[in-house]
Enzyme design. Structure first.
Site, PDB file in Angstrom:
ATOM      1  N   ASP A  96     -71.844 -25.818  29.427  1.00  0.00           N
ATOM      2  CA  ASP A  96     -72.405 -25.221  28.219  1.00  0.00           C
ATOM      3  C   ASP A  96     -71.313 -24.533  27.401  1.00  0.00           C
ATOM      4  OD1 ASP A  96     -74.905 -25.911  29.194  1.00  0.00           O
ATOM      5  OD2 ASP A  96     -75.229 -23.936  30.099  1.00  0.00           O
ATOM      6  N   TYR A  97     -71.602 -24.365  26.118  1.00  0.00           N
ATOM      7  CA  TYR A  97     -70.739 -23.618  25.197  1.00  0.00           C
ATOM      8  C   TYR A  97     -70.361 -22.260  25.794  1.00  0.00           C
ATOM      9  CZ  TYR A  97     -69.552 -21.470  20.667  1.00  0.00           C
ATOM     10  OH  TYR A  97     -68.923 -20.845  19.625  1.00  0.00           O
TER      11      TYR A  97
END
Ligand code: URA
Length: 241
Positions: free
Chosen positions: A109-110
């Site tokens: 994920d970011y």
């Protein structure tokens, strides 16, 4: 005359996608051969003679394979190009490896940091990411407010996220301080936001997440934002586990 291979193999050899994902790209109409859109499977192409393109960009089969480990910081997307122009993990390596078209192996994920593999070898990506090879992934999660014993036991037997039951995870608390708990968790699948959703399913909120291990390959002391080549031992292990 160059070697003749199936189109999906050519795409995998270029590193753009695993063979399975390449079949999907073909059926989505994103692949052309000599300018002609191909949507059926099984078409053969000649390496060095036919021009294969994905989304209009020509794919080249290169012989040299690259296998890289990056310590991804938060705030980077795990894609080659981001539609919102956010920094990508490729930005962290491209100044060193300009001409190599690398692709992330799976994703983080970011807002997740830690161990991310990148390669131009589609078959390697397939071995590491396909669920049938069951590659373990270990994470360190910082939980706000902690976790109950019942919650830990639920994770150890499998919890329901979305419409899916996770396989039993190994999880242990490794630190606790002032309303926060640090847990180490090993999962056997790689679903979207899986670790966050698993903790959420047992009433805990993940406020920090770092991947430290894929199979037996460890992030170790690689500094945040830096990358290194995998050793041949690590490559062989991941290819054959
Ligand atoms: N699980 C998550 O929730 N996020 C990641 O980035 C990886 C695993």
């Amino acid at each position: 005359m160059g070697e003749i291979v199936r189109l999906q193999k050519y795409i995998a050899m270029s590193g753009a996608a695993s063979r399975r994902a390449a079949e999907q790209l073909i059926s989505e109409g994103r692949v052309t051969v000599n300018g002609e859109k191909i949507t059926e499977q099984g078409v053969k192409v000649e390496i060095g003679a036919d021009k294969v393109a994905l989304d209009g960009e020509q794919l080249k089969v290169k012989n040299k394979k690259y296998y890289i480990m990056l310590n991804k910081p938060e705030g980077y997307v795990t894609t080659v190009n981001d539609q919102f122009d956010r920094p990508t993990v490729i930005d962290l390596i491209k100044t060193d490896l300009k001409d190599v078209r690398l692709f992330p192996v799976g994703r983080l994920d970011y807002d997740t940091e830690g161990l991310l593999l990148l390669t131009n070898d589609g078959d390697f990506t397939y071995r590491v990411t396909h669920p049938k090879f069951n590659t373990d992934k270990t994470y360190i999660a910082l939980l706000k407010g902690g976790i109950s014993v019942k919650g830990l036991n639920m994770l150890r037997s499998g919890v329901k996220i979305d419409d899916y039951k996770t396989s039993p995870a190994e999880v242990e608390i490794i630190d606790a301080a002032e309303g926060y708990v640090t847990a180490r968790i090993t999962i056997h699948e790689g679903r979207n936001r899986q670790v966050r959703k698993m903790f959420e399913a047992v009433g805990s909120k993940v406020v920090g997440l770092r991947r430290i291990k894929i199979g037996k390959v460890e992030l170790g002391t690689l500094p945040l934002g830096r990358w290194r080549y995998l050793t041949s031992h690590e490559i062989n292990y991941l290819m054959n586990k």
